[in-house]
Design a protein around this motif. Structure first.
Motif, PDB file in Angstrom:
ATOM      1  N   GLN A  60       0.742  -1.293   0.068  1.00  0.00           N
ATOM      2  CA  GLN A  60      -0.014   0.036   0.024  1.00  0.00           C
ATOM      3  C   GLN A  60       0.736   1.267  -0.027  1.00  0.00           C
ATOM      4  OE1 GLN A  60      -2.504  -0.420   3.366  1.00  0.00           O
ATOM      5  NE2 GLN A  60      -3.949  -1.750   2.475  1.00  0.00           N
ATOM      6  N   LEU A  61       2.166   1.199   0.373  1.00  0.00           N
ATOM      7  CA  LEU A  61       2.696   2.376   0.459  1.00  0.00           C
ATOM      8  C   LEU A  61       4.297   2.305  -0.369  1.00  0.00           C
ATOM      9  CD1 LEU A  61       3.103   2.301   4.415  1.00  0.00           C
ATOM     10  CD2 LEU A  61       1.352   3.497   2.825  1.00  0.00           C
ATOM     11  N   ASN A  62       4.225   1.187  -1.213  1.00  0.00           N
ATOM     12  CA  ASN A  62       5.356   0.708  -1.909  1.00  0.00           C
ATOM     13  C   ASN A  62       5.288   0.423  -3.259  1.00  0.00           C
ATOM     14  OD1 ASN A  62       8.092  -0.299  -2.296  1.00  0.00           O
ATOM     15  ND2 ASN A  62       8.282  -0.533  -0.202  1.00  0.00           N
ATOM     16  N   TRP A  63       6.329   0.670  -4.341  1.00  0.00           N
ATOM     17  CA  TRP A  63       6.038   0.489  -5.702  1.00  0.00           C
ATOM     18  C   TRP A  63       6.699  -1.153  -5.572  1.00  0.00           C
ATOM     19  CZ3 TRP A  63       3.977   2.955  -9.513  1.00  0.00           C
ATOM     20  CH2 TRP A  63       3.698   4.168  -9.323  1.00  0.00           C
ATOM     21  N   GLY A  64       7.238  -1.521  -4.683  1.00  0.00           N
ATOM     22  CA  GLY A  64       7.635  -2.925  -4.624  1.00  0.00           C
ATOM     23  C   GLY A  64       8.655  -3.562  -5.816  1.00  0.00           C
ATOM     24  N   TYR A  65       9.250  -2.758  -6.296  1.00  0.00           N
ATOM     25  CA  TYR A  65      10.205  -2.879  -7.531  1.00  0.00           C
ATOM     26  C   TYR A  65      11.077  -4.035  -7.065  1.00  0.00           C
ATOM     27  CZ  TYR A  65       8.226   1.184 -10.078  1.00  0.00           C
ATOM     28  OH  TYR A  65       7.557   2.123 -10.517  1.00  0.00           O
ATOM     29  N   HIS A  66      11.308  -5.055  -8.098  1.00  0.00           N
ATOM     30  CA  HIS A  66      12.649  -5.675  -8.114  1.00  0.00           C
ATOM     31  C   HIS A  66      13.697  -5.663  -9.373  1.00  0.00           C
ATOM     32  CE1 HIS A  66      10.110  -7.979  -5.351  1.00  0.00           C
ATOM     33  NE2 HIS A  66      11.243  -8.557  -4.747  1.00  0.00           N
ATOM     34  N   ALA A  67      14.914  -5.533  -9.071  1.00  0.00           N
ATOM     35  CA  ALA A  67      15.857  -5.503 -10.112  1.00  0.00           C
ATOM     36  C   ALA A  67      15.885  -6.786 -10.980  1.00  0.00           C
ATOM     37  CB  ALA A  67      17.037  -4.902  -9.319  1.00  0.00           C
ATOM     38  N   GLU A  68      16.430  -6.554 -12.018  1.00  0.00           N
ATOM     39  CA  GLU A  68      16.803  -7.652 -12.970  1.00  0.00           C
ATOM     40  C   GLU A  68      18.025  -8.840 -12.068  1.00  0.00           C
ATOM     41  OE1 GLU A  68      15.163  -8.311 -15.493  1.00  0.00           O
ATOM     42  OE2 GLU A  68      13.948  -6.753 -15.819  1.00  0.00           O
ATOM     43  N   PRO A  69      18.003  -9.853 -12.445  1.00  0.00           N
ATOM     44  CA  PRO A  69      19.116 -10.705 -12.043  1.00  0.00           C
ATOM     45  C   PRO A  69      20.141 -10.057 -12.304  1.00  0.00           C
ATOM     46  CG  PRO A  69      17.188 -11.994 -13.100  1.00  0.00           C
ATOM     47  CD  PRO A  69      16.860 -10.602 -13.200  1.00  0.00           C
ATOM     48  N   ASP A  70      21.201  -9.669 -11.079  1.00  0.00           N
ATOM     49  CA  ASP A  70      22.369  -9.047 -11.271  1.00  0.00           C
ATOM     50  C   ASP A  70      23.397  -9.908 -11.532  1.00  0.00           C
ATOM     51  OD1 ASP A  70      24.239  -7.260 -11.010  1.00  0.00           O
ATOM     52  OD2 ASP A  70      23.189  -6.130  -9.401  1.00  0.00           O
ATOM     53  N   PRO A  71      24.267 -10.079 -12.255  1.00  0.00           N
ATOM     54  CA  PRO A  71      25.428 -10.887 -12.310  1.00  0.00           C
ATOM     55  C   PRO A  71      26.360 -10.619 -11.236  1.00  0.00           C
ATOM     56  CG  PRO A  71      24.772  -9.977 -14.596  1.00  0.00           C
ATOM     57  CD  PRO A  71      23.895  -9.425 -13.609  1.00  0.00           C
ATOM     58  N   GLY A  72      26.844  -9.271 -10.849  1.00  0.00           N
ATOM     59  CA  GLY A  72      27.511  -8.928  -9.892  1.00  0.00           C
ATOM     60  C   GLY A  72      27.081  -9.591  -8.448  1.00  0.00           C
ATOM     61  N   LEU A  73      26.136  -9.797  -8.242  1.00  0.00           N
ATOM     62  CA  LEU A  73      25.327 -10.307  -7.055  1.00  0.00           C
ATOM     63  C   LEU A  73      24.683 -11.874  -7.444  1.00  0.00           C
ATOM     64  CD1 LEU A  73      23.612  -7.111  -5.667  1.00  0.00           C
ATOM     65  CD2 LEU A  73      26.046  -8.325  -5.037  1.00  0.00           C
ATOM     66  N   ASP A  74      25.505 -12.632  -7.970  1.00  0.00           N
ATOM     67  CA  ASP A  74      25.026 -13.875  -7.994  1.00  0.00           C
ATOM     68  C   ASP A  74      23.830 -14.334  -8.983  1.00  0.00           C
ATOM     69  OD1 ASP A  74      27.563 -14.989  -7.057  1.00  0.00           O
ATOM     70  OD2 ASP A  74      26.772 -15.749  -5.115  1.00  0.00           O
ATOM     71  N   GLY A  75      23.401 -13.280  -9.853  1.00  0.00           N
ATOM     72  CA  GLY A  75      22.324 -13.404 -10.356  1.00  0.00           C
ATOM     73  C   GLY A  75      21.037 -13.232  -9.706  1.00  0.00           C
ATOM     74  N   ARG A  76      20.934 -12.640  -8.575  1.00  0.00           N
ATOM     75  CA  ARG A  76      20.119 -12.402  -7.320  1.00  0.00           C
ATOM     76  C   ARG A  76      18.994 -11.172  -8.155  1.00  0.00           C
ATOM     77  NH1 ARG A  76      21.488 -10.659  -2.353  1.00  0.00           N
ATOM     78  NH2 ARG A  76      23.462 -10.531  -3.333  1.00  0.00           N
ATOM     79  N   ALA A  77      17.761 -11.394  -7.911  1.00  0.00           N
ATOM     80  CA  ALA A  77      16.840 -10.145  -8.386  1.00  0.00           C
ATOM     81  C   ALA A  77      16.379  -9.405  -7.069  1.00  0.00           C
ATOM     82  CB  ALA A  77      15.702 -10.804  -9.033  1.00  0.00           C
ATOM     83  N   ILE A  78      17.308  -8.669  -6.850  1.00  0.00           N
ATOM     84  CA  ILE A  78      17.300  -7.836  -5.378  1.00  0.00           C
ATOM     85  C   ILE A  78      15.911  -7.028  -5.219  1.00  0.00           C
ATOM     86  CG2 ILE A  78      18.288  -6.239  -3.797  1.00  0.00           C
ATOM     87  CD1 ILE A  78      19.862  -8.717  -4.450  1.00  0.00           C
ATOM     88  N   TYR A  79      15.297  -7.119  -4.225  1.00  0.00           N
ATOM     89  CA  TYR A  79      14.092  -5.959  -3.825  1.00  0.00           C
ATOM     90  C   TYR A  79      14.453  -4.616  -3.854  1.00  0.00           C
ATOM     91  CZ  TYR A  79       9.981  -4.563  -1.184  1.00  0.00           C
ATOM     92  OH  TYR A  79       8.941  -4.060  -0.635  1.00  0.00           O
ATOM     93  N   TRP A  80      13.796  -3.744  -4.583  1.00  0.00           N
ATOM     94  CA  TRP A  80      14.141  -2.506  -4.610  1.00  0.00           C
ATOM     95  C   TRP A  80      12.893  -1.466  -4.182  1.00  0.00           C
ATOM     96  CZ3 TRP A  80      17.766   0.908  -7.900  1.00  0.00           C
ATOM     97  CH2 TRP A  80      18.801   0.092  -8.152  1.00  0.00           C
ATOM     98  N   PRO A  81      12.659  -1.460  -2.872  1.00  0.00           N
ATOM     99  CA  PRO A  81      11.358  -0.743  -2.520  1.00  0.00           C
ATOM    100  C   PRO A  81      11.731   0.781  -2.745  1.00  0.00           C
ATOM    101  CG  PRO A  81      12.711  -1.361  -0.558  1.00  0.00           C
ATOM    102  CD  PRO A  81      13.335  -1.896  -1.652  1.00  0.00           C
ATOM    103  N   ARG A  82      10.424   1.358  -3.240  1.00  0.00           N
ATOM    104  CA  ARG A  82      10.428   2.819  -3.468  1.00  0.00           C
ATOM    105  C   ARG A  82       9.113   3.525  -2.912  1.00  0.00           C
ATOM    106  NH1 ARG A  82      14.760   3.792  -2.841  1.00  0.00           N
ATOM    107  NH2 ARG A  82      14.596   6.020  -3.791  1.00  0.00           N
ATOM    108  N   GLY A  83       9.014   4.511  -2.165  1.00  0.00           N
ATOM    109  CA  GLY A  83       7.917   5.021  -1.614  1.00  0.00           C
ATOM    110  C   GLY A  83       6.660   5.346  -2.693  1.00  0.00           C
ATOM    111  N   LYS A  84       5.507   4.861  -2.318  1.00  0.00           N
ATOM    112  CA  LYS A  84       4.336   5.153  -3.146  1.00  0.00           C
ATOM    113  C   LYS A  84       3.414   5.573  -2.103  1.00  0.00           C
ATOM    114  CE  LYS A  84       1.166   3.146  -6.616  1.00  0.00           C
ATOM    115  NZ  LYS A  84       0.595   2.074  -7.236  1.00  0.00           N
ATOM    116  N   VAL A  85       3.612   6.942  -1.712  1.00  0.00           N
ATOM    117  CA  VAL A  85       2.658   7.354  -0.691  1.00  0.00           C
ATOM    118  C   VAL A  85       3.180   8.987  -0.536  1.00  0.00           C
ATOM    119  CG1 VAL A  85       4.696   6.755   1.100  1.00  0.00           C
ATOM    120  CG2 VAL A  85       2.151   7.201   1.772  1.00  0.00           C
ATOM    121  N   ILE A  86       2.319   9.709  -0.106  1.00  0.00           N
ATOM    122  CA  ILE A  86       2.626  11.109   0.366  1.00  0.00           C
ATOM    123  C   ILE A  86       3.896  10.900   1.248  1.00  0.00           C
ATOM    124  CG2 ILE A  86       2.018  13.099   1.601  1.00  0.00           C
ATOM    125  CD1 ILE A  86       0.551  13.053  -0.865  1.00  0.00           C
ATOM    126  N   GLY A  87       4.970  11.968   0.467  1.00  0.00           N
ATOM    127  CA  GLY A  87       6.091  11.974   1.288  1.00  0.00           C
ATOM    128  C   GLY A  87       7.170  10.925   0.864  1.00  0.00           C
TER     129      GLY A  87
END
Length: 552
Positions: A60-87
């Motif tokens: 409810q407060l978050n875009w809830g993005y995930h990055a693409e699988p990152d070769p530099g981090l063992d191909g992990r798709a890291i969670y990238w929270p960004r605010g989706k709310v006033i503020g």
């Protein structure tokens, strides 16, 4: 919805957008429309500082993005929270306040962002901040200045945190009372955007006073679909809200403050960006601008978790009765462990004496926890602590790109972590700094064992493998619409105007030429404040109108 033509349309009520509209609305003759995709920030767990962990994965407060699988981090798709709310993200972040180091901004100036050197931005920080002592008081400030509280909460922090500072001093790092204004190597208690025991987001500090003026309209739940453009001039935006689609015009400018992920996304959806990408998704190329979305930078941190033999914050938050007691105390007094953000001690340090500037930022938390499902922190029930470190100025650059012409589809985020020798060496130095700190006698004497990574993991190659397997973003994305000298190498000029398109600016961390050495919330709000001043100056001198007149 009754809409009219506004002088300025600002997209995004986040850290920069709130600061920006506060400056713009000081001129009562100016009409401003602020569009925010999220909803209200009037929620208990937003306002309680320790609620950071609760909101981390709240859709409810978050875009809830995930990055693409990152070769530099063992191909992990890291969670990238960004605010989706006033503020925006200032409503869900960890509230640590760090300006950055002078070199960060001098490098901005050298990269073509003229007027953004340290000598230029330091007065802007001074005007924006109100530093509060432990009792919540400060010196008087002129009317309209010092809207953002930067609070000393050291008397409310867990007693174990004093051990971190003693360990840092044993490592030879100087202790500083006000870490937020550090201009060189220093450690101390983090200062926080907290006021009266409650989070003070950019909305609380800047948007609240702006809303008391009659020349601002705020629309929440507004999903901006694209910027409307006529020739080479931005004329307004199209957005959806409450099941309807609206077109609204901007008499002067459209300003994107949607953040380092969504601002380049909106430019690309509007036909402004890399021509090949736009054509790939069937979008007419209104203005080919190759660097839109490129240049992404971020901080990547590694954390080591330890079991302690002395009480830590786990003894309170990890157990029912003490946690309830702390909650009652907070409800009655707005004091105690719930009024303090998770990051308590840290600072900028040099990994070795040959480094000309601090190259590592450290975080020391008197609390042990792990990332659980969907990234939500899971507390340890036994006493423990956490030591984290990150490279201040990575050189790897990634990219943000739309996946389709659908505004509702999340963009592709490609961090490109550890892509340079500089960053890989910095990762190894980050791990070495944690070891150095952990071996200081004052910490070693109260450490039972290291929980993560396993205590027997000592080989340097294995340590780097652990870094790739566990390191993660600390949520500081920048530079995807960076300022610079020309359209071939950047997206914006030094006054945050999109190259080649009149009446269009980007005002958020996307505009940073490079990521700053520390937490990015402070420089993002500073940039919003300065942008507001610049825009008013341009309007007063007619620079805005002259630029529009020369647009095709």
């Amino acid at each position: 919805m009754d809409l009219q033509t506004y002088d300025y349309i600002v997209v995004g009520a986040g850290s920069a957008g709130c600061a920006l509209v506060e400056r713009l609305t000081r001129d009562a003759r100016i009409r401003v429309l602020l569009l925010e995709a999220g909803g209200t920030d009037r929620k208990f767990w937003i306002k309680v500082p320790v609620g950071y962990g609760v909101n981390f994965a709240n859709p409810q407060l978050n875009w809830g993005y995930h990055a693409e699988p990152d070769p530099g981090l063992d191909g992990r798709a890291i969670y990238w929270p960004r605010g989706k709310v006033i503020g925006g993200s200032s409503s869900i972040n960890a509230m640590a306040y760090m300006r950055g180091l002078p070199r960060d901004f001098d490098d901005w100036d050298a990269a073509g962002a003229s007027g953004w050197a340290w000598r230029d931005v330091q007065p802007a920080f001074d005007r924006m901040e109100r530093h509060l002592d432990r009792d919540g008081t400060d010196s008087a400030r002129p009317e309209g200045e010092g809207l953002l509280p930067v609070s000393d909460l050291s008397d409310q922090m867990n007693p174990f945190s004093e051990r971190f500072l003693a360990a840092a001093e044993a490592c030879g790092w100087a202790r500083r009372d006000n870490l937020s204004t550090a201009t060189g190597e220093a450690v101390g208690y983090y200062r926080s955007t907290v006021r009266g025991g409650m989070r003070c987001s950019a909305a609380d500090a800047f948007l609240a006073p702006a809303r008391r003026r009659g020349n601002l309209r705020v629309v929440t739940g507004a999903m901006v679909r694209r910027v409307t453009v006529s020739g080479r001039r931005a004329t307004g935006v199209r957005f959806s809200a409450r099941g309807e689609t609206f077109d609204v015009e901007a008499a002067r400018e459209v300003i994107l403050s949607a953040g380092a992920i969504n601002s380049p996304k909106l430019l690309q959806l509007s036909g402004i960006g890399p021509a090949v990408l736009l054509r790939q998704h069937g979008i007419d190329v209104l203005h080919a601008l190759p660097e839109v979305g490129r240049g992404l930078q971020d901080h990547i941190a590694i954390s080591h978790v330890f079991r302690a033999t002395a009480p830590t914050l786990n003894n309170i938050l990890g157990r029912v009765v003490p946690r309830v007691s702390a909650g009652i105390r907070y409800a009655l007094t707005r004091r105690g462990p719930l009024c303090v953000p998770v990051n308590q001690v840290g600072g900028y340090v040099r990994s070795d004496p040959d480094q000309p500037e601090p190259d590592i930022q450290i975080y020391c938390n008197p609390l042990s926890y792990w990332s659980g499902p969907k990234g939500r922190p899971v507390l340890d029930h036994e006493p423990g602590f956490l030591l984290s470190a990150q490279l201040c100025r990575p050189t790897s650059r990634g990219e943000v790109a739309i996946r389709s012409a659908d505004p509702m589809e999340a963009p592709s985020i490609r961090p490109n972590t550890l892509a340079t020798d500089h960053d890989r060496a910095g990762a190894a130095r980050s791990v070495a700094i944690i070891d150095r700190l952990a071996q200081a006698p004052v910490l070693r004497d109260v450490t039972e064992r290291r929980l993560e990574p396993a205590a027997e993991l000592t080989d340097p190659e294995a340590r780097m493998a652990d870094f790739r397997a566990r390191a993660s973003t600390v949520f500081h994305p920048t530079s995807t619409c960076r300022m610079g000298p020309d359209a071939a190498t950047s997206v914006l000029d030094a006054r945050l105007r999109v190259h080649g398109i009149a009446g269009l600016r980007v005002v958020d961390s996307a505009a940073f030429p490079n990521v700053t050495s520390g937490n990015t919330n402070a420089p993002t709000m500073m940039l919003g404040c300065r942008a507001g001043e610049m825009i008013l100056e341009d309007a007063a001198t007619g620079a805005h109108d002259r630029r529009l007149a020369h647009a095709p």
